[in-house]
Write an enzyme that holds these catalytic residues in place. Structure first.
Site, PDB file in Angstrom:
ATOM      1  CG  HIS A  51       1.603  -4.820   9.276  1.00  0.00           C
ATOM      2  ND1 HIS A  51       1.427  -6.104   8.818  1.00  0.00           N
ATOM      3  CD2 HIS A  51       1.515  -4.009   8.190  1.00  0.00           C
ATOM      4  CE1 HIS A  51       1.253  -6.072   7.511  1.00  0.00           C
ATOM      5  NE2 HIS A  51       1.294  -4.820   7.110  1.00  0.00           N
ATOM      6  CD  GLN A  72      -3.248   0.264   2.074  1.00  0.00           C
ATOM      7  OE1 GLN A  72      -3.330  -0.893   2.440  1.00  0.00           O
ATOM      8  NE2 GLN A  72      -4.050   1.190   2.533  1.00  0.00           N
ATOM      9  CD  GLN A  82       1.448  -9.486   5.533  1.00  0.00           C
ATOM     10  OE1 GLN A  82       0.376  -8.896   5.483  1.00  0.00           O
ATOM     11  NE2 GLN A  82       2.148  -9.770   4.452  1.00  0.00           N
ATOM     12  NE  ARG A  98      -3.236  -8.266   3.754  1.00  0.00           N
ATOM     13  CZ  ARG A  98      -2.555  -7.131   3.775  1.00  0.00           C
ATOM     14  NH1 ARG A  98      -2.997  -6.084   3.098  1.00  0.00           N
ATOM     15  NH2 ARG A  98      -1.433  -7.032   4.477  1.00  0.00           N
ATOM     16  CB  SER A 104       2.354  -5.054   3.768  1.00  0.00           C
ATOM     17  OG  SER A 104       1.111  -5.018   4.426  1.00  0.00           O
ATOM     18  CG  LEU A 105      -1.419  -5.520  -1.198  1.00  0.00           C
ATOM     19  CD1 LEU A 105      -2.662  -6.375  -1.210  1.00  0.00           C
ATOM     20  CD2 LEU A 105      -1.683  -4.152  -1.764  1.00  0.00           C
TER      21      LEU A 105
END
Length: 295
Positions: A195, A9, A244, A113, A88-89
């Site tokens: 996170h 992101q 995660q 998500r 991440s993503l």
């Protein structure tokens, strides 16, 4: 060895993916399929939307996933990863690019998500902040000393760590970190505390979606944010993907492990160049480039 890396992101921009849509009938078909799966015209927002529209979590995450995965597919035979990782993503983009998830299933999980994270953000006031110029251990210690939820969330590169948590706790941590000598402690324009333990409701929702989806073994090791180690074991991949959301993105450590395991070239697949910059700060000798489509 070639390592392919996928951004998270923040890498979005107006017009992303339009060149692929115009150039390749297969890419156009995938964008059209994505519109159908999501139930709204994400391709139109990607190609023509404002920065504000693109910043909505329900749009941002699928948009970056689509740009990355469709680009990887259009790279054809030049896409030959010997290891992959995603920030991440980006981990879901990486898993889809190496065949662990189908295009449809990958997109559905990304959408779930995004919506689950958005909903978790609405539970309480929470945020993230970038801390520049301090050792990781100093940042971790200060976070532990604050009353309230605030944790180290993104280990982006040496001297750049993002913290995440309840707004008041993050603000207090920023003040304390400035006193410790941080060059900058900058509140980020994000929807919530990604996170961190505050993502627990989203983690539970994502876990259900992941357990209900078929995963295949990837074509090469995937270095995951939570463990920083490469794996091809499907059960491990699923578990790490679920944790995660509430655990930190250990990008610095993942890149260091990829280099230790033989990575000599890093190719960023997706919008922006943020990961190339981070990798150069992690290891100045690293050879970095952007993924391009095959002619």
């Amino acid at each position: 060895m070639k390592a392919y890396v996928f951004p998270g992101q923040g890498a979005q921009f107006t017009g992303m993916g339009k060149d692929l849509y115009d150039q390749f009938p297969e890419a156009k078909a995938l964008f059209n399929k994505a519109d159908e799966i999501l139930g709204f015209e994400i391709s139109k927002i990607m190609f023509e939307g404002t920065a504000e529209e693109l910043k909505e979590t329900k749009v941002t995450q699928p948009a970056i996933f689509l740009h990355s995965v469709i680009l990887a597919k259009m790279m054809g035979d030049s896409f030959q990863p010997e290891m992959v990782a995603g920030h991440s993503l980006g981990e879901l983009s990486a898993l889809t690019a190496v065949g662990t998830l189908s295009f449809e299933d990958g997109l559905k999980i990304v959408s779930k998500r995004a919506l689950a994270m958005q909903a978790a953000c609405e539970h309480q006031s929470s945020t993230m902040a970038a801390i520049l110029g301090l050792d990781d251990a100093v940042v971790e210690d200060v976070c532990k000393s604050i009353d309230g939820v605030v944790v180290a969330a993104n280990y982006n590169c040496p001297g750049q760590l993002v913290i995440s948590g309840a707004t008041k706790a993050v603000e207090e941590a920023c003040e304390a970190l400035k006193e410790k000598g941080a060059k900058r402690a900058l509140m980020l324009p994000v929807g919530g505390a990604f996170h961190s333990p505050l993502m627990e409701p989203a983690r539970e929702e994502l876990a259900a979606a992941i357990e209900a989806t078929e995963f295949e073994a990837p074509s090469c090791p995937v270095y995951q944010n939570v463990t920083t180690l490469g794996t091809t074991a499907v059960d491990e991949i699923k578990t790490n993907l679920i944790y995660q959301l509430t655990g930190p993105v250990k990008w610095t450590q993942s890149v260091q492990n990829m280099i230790a395991d033989g990575a000599t070239e890093f190719i960023e697949v997706g919008p922006g160049r943020a990961l190339q910059g981070m990798i150069k700060k992690i290891n100045r000798e690293a050879n970095v480039s952007a993924g391009v489509v095959s002619e």
